[in-house]
Design a protein around this motif. Sequence first.
Motif, PDB file in Angstrom:
ATOM      1  N   SER A 253      39.301  46.280  40.968  1.00 19.58           N
ATOM      2  CA  SER A 253      40.064  46.101  39.734  1.00 19.58           C
ATOM      3  C   SER A 253      39.639  47.189  38.752  1.00 19.58           C
ATOM      4  N   ASN A 254      40.392  47.345  37.680  1.00 16.26           N
ATOM      5  CA  ASN A 254      40.038  48.348  36.674  1.00 16.26           C
ATOM      6  C   ASN A 254      38.764  47.958  35.928  1.00 16.26           C
ATOM      7  N   CYS A 255      37.922  48.937  35.678  1.00 12.24           N
ATOM      8  CA  CYS A 255      36.716  48.712  34.877  1.00 12.24           C
ATOM      9  C   CYS A 255      37.067  48.790  33.388  1.00 12.24           C
TER      10      CYS A 255
ATOM     11  N   TYR B 166      27.212  35.934  48.774  1.00 13.06           N
ATOM     12  CA  TYR B 166      27.311  37.312  48.280  1.00 13.06           C
ATOM     13  C   TYR B 166      28.708  37.510  47.701  1.00 13.06           C
ATOM     14  N   THR B 167      28.827  38.505  46.846  1.00 12.87           N
ATOM     15  CA  THR B 167      30.118  38.770  46.217  1.00 12.87           C
ATOM     16  C   THR B 167      30.302  40.265  46.020  1.00 12.87           C
ATOM     17  N   GLY B 168      31.477  40.655  45.545  1.00 11.70           N
ATOM     18  CA  GLY B 168      31.754  42.059  45.277  1.00 11.70           C
ATOM     19  C   GLY B 168      31.618  42.359  43.792  1.00 11.70           C
ATOM     20  N   SER B 169      31.077  43.496  43.479  1.00 13.26           N
ATOM     21  CA  SER B 169      30.919  43.888  42.071  1.00 13.26           C
ATOM     22  C   SER B 169      32.224  44.400  41.480  1.00 13.26           C
ATOM     23  N   GLN B 170      33.185  44.746  42.337  1.00 13.17           N
ATOM     24  CA  GLN B 170      34.379  45.490  41.912  1.00 13.17           C
ATOM     25  C   GLN B 170      35.633  44.634  41.767  1.00 13.17           C
ATOM     26  N   LYS B 171      35.483  43.321  41.846  1.00  7.91           N
ATOM     27  CA  LYS B 171      36.678  42.462  41.779  1.00  7.91           C
ATOM     28  C   LYS B 171      36.716  41.733  40.440  1.00  7.91           C
TER      29      LYS B 171
END
Length: 394
Positions: A26-28, A200-205
Motif C-alpha cells: 500500500s502507499n506509505c 507474522y505479518t507484512g510491514s507493507q500492507k
Amino acid sequence: MEVPPPLVLKRPLYVPSKTLMGPGPSNCSHRVLEAMSNPVLGHMHPECLQIMDEVKEGIKYIFQTLNDATMCISGAGHSGMEAALCNLIEDGDVVLMGITGVWGHRAGDMARRYGAEVHYVEASFGRALSHEEITFAFEAHRPKVFFIAQGDSSTGIIQQNIRELGELCRKYDCFLIVDTVASLGGTEFLMDEWKVDVAYTGSQKSLGGPAGLTPISFSKRALTRIRKRKTKPNVYYFDILLIGQYWGCYGTPRIYHHTISSTLLYGLREALAHFCAVGLKAVVRRHQECSKRLQLGIEELGLEMFVSREDERLPTVNTIKVPFGVDWKKVAEYAMRKYSVEVSGGLGPTVEHVFRIGLMGENATVERVDMVLSILNEAIQSSKLGIKTDLSKI
C-alpha cells in the motif's frame, strides 16, 4: 574485454506516483517516507538498537502479545513463513496446511523442504474452512504443526475461527502458525488470548510501512520446543534464537547476526507509531467500514463479490468476479494508464477469475473507495466498448 558502465545509469532516477489499490504494498504516508530519508545508522549503533527496541514494542501491541521472542525478520512476508516453519519443523514431523487459497500450498512446499510429512485440509472454492473440516483432518493426521492464513490475499477469504483453532492445537499438542500478512489491521487478532504459537505479518500492507521487514512473534511454548530441537534449524539466516539475540529478546548480550537496514527500521517505526496513536480497534473499524462501502458499491455497479458469504470476506483484499466477456488485464491497464491506479487480477486459484482491490493503510479511506469504484466501472465499460469495436471489424 572491459565492460563499460551502463548508459541507463547516466539518466536521473524517475519514480512515478501511483495509487496502490492492489493486494499490497500500500502507499506509505509522508511521515513514513520522510522518516526513511534520515541518515543511515550502523546496525550495532546504540541508536539503531534503541529503534529496534521501539519497533519490538509496537509489534507486541499490534499482535496483542507479551511474547519476549518478538522481532522482525529482514525480508518480505515469505521470510516470516520460512522462519516460522524452519524453526518449528524437524525431519519427519507431520505438518498440516489449511488451504483457502495459494498460501497454504506455498507453506507446504517450504515445509517439505525442511523434511516434513505434509498434509492438506482444503476448503471448498471460495469458502473458509469449517471447524469440523479442520478437526477431521487433525483426527486423521495428528499433526505436530498446523499452518493457516487468517486472510488469504489470493482469494480474499478470511478465516474467522482462529480462537477455536488455538484450543484445538493445544488439545492435540500441536503448534499453531498463523499468517496475518494480509489480515492484520483489517480484522481482530489476539495472539496470546487465542493461543497462537507463531504469528507474522507484512510491514507493507495495513501497517503502511516499507516492504522488507517482517514482524514475527513466537510464544514461550514455541520457544521451548525450538530450544529442545535435536538439530539446529536448517537455515542460519532464519534461526530465531540468533535473530532474537540480535533483537535483545532473551536478556543476553546482543550479537551481530546480519546487517539490518536502518532505513527500513525508521519507516516501520513511524508506521507503527501512527498505528498505535490511532489505536488498534479504530484501525480495524476503519478498514471494515471501507470494505463494506466497497461491497455496496460493487453491488450497485451490478458486479459480484467472489466470496459469497459476507462473514468470510477479507476486508483488506477484496475480490470481485470478472464479468463475462471482460478482459481483466485491459481493465487493469486502463486504470493504470489513465489514472495511475493499481487494480490487480487474481493469483493462484483465482487467476483470470477476479479483480483484487486492496483497502489498506493510507488507502483505506472513503475517498479512495469511491475513487476506485468509479475507475473500475469506467475501465470495465471501456473494455466492453473495445470488445464491441473489435467485433464490428470482423
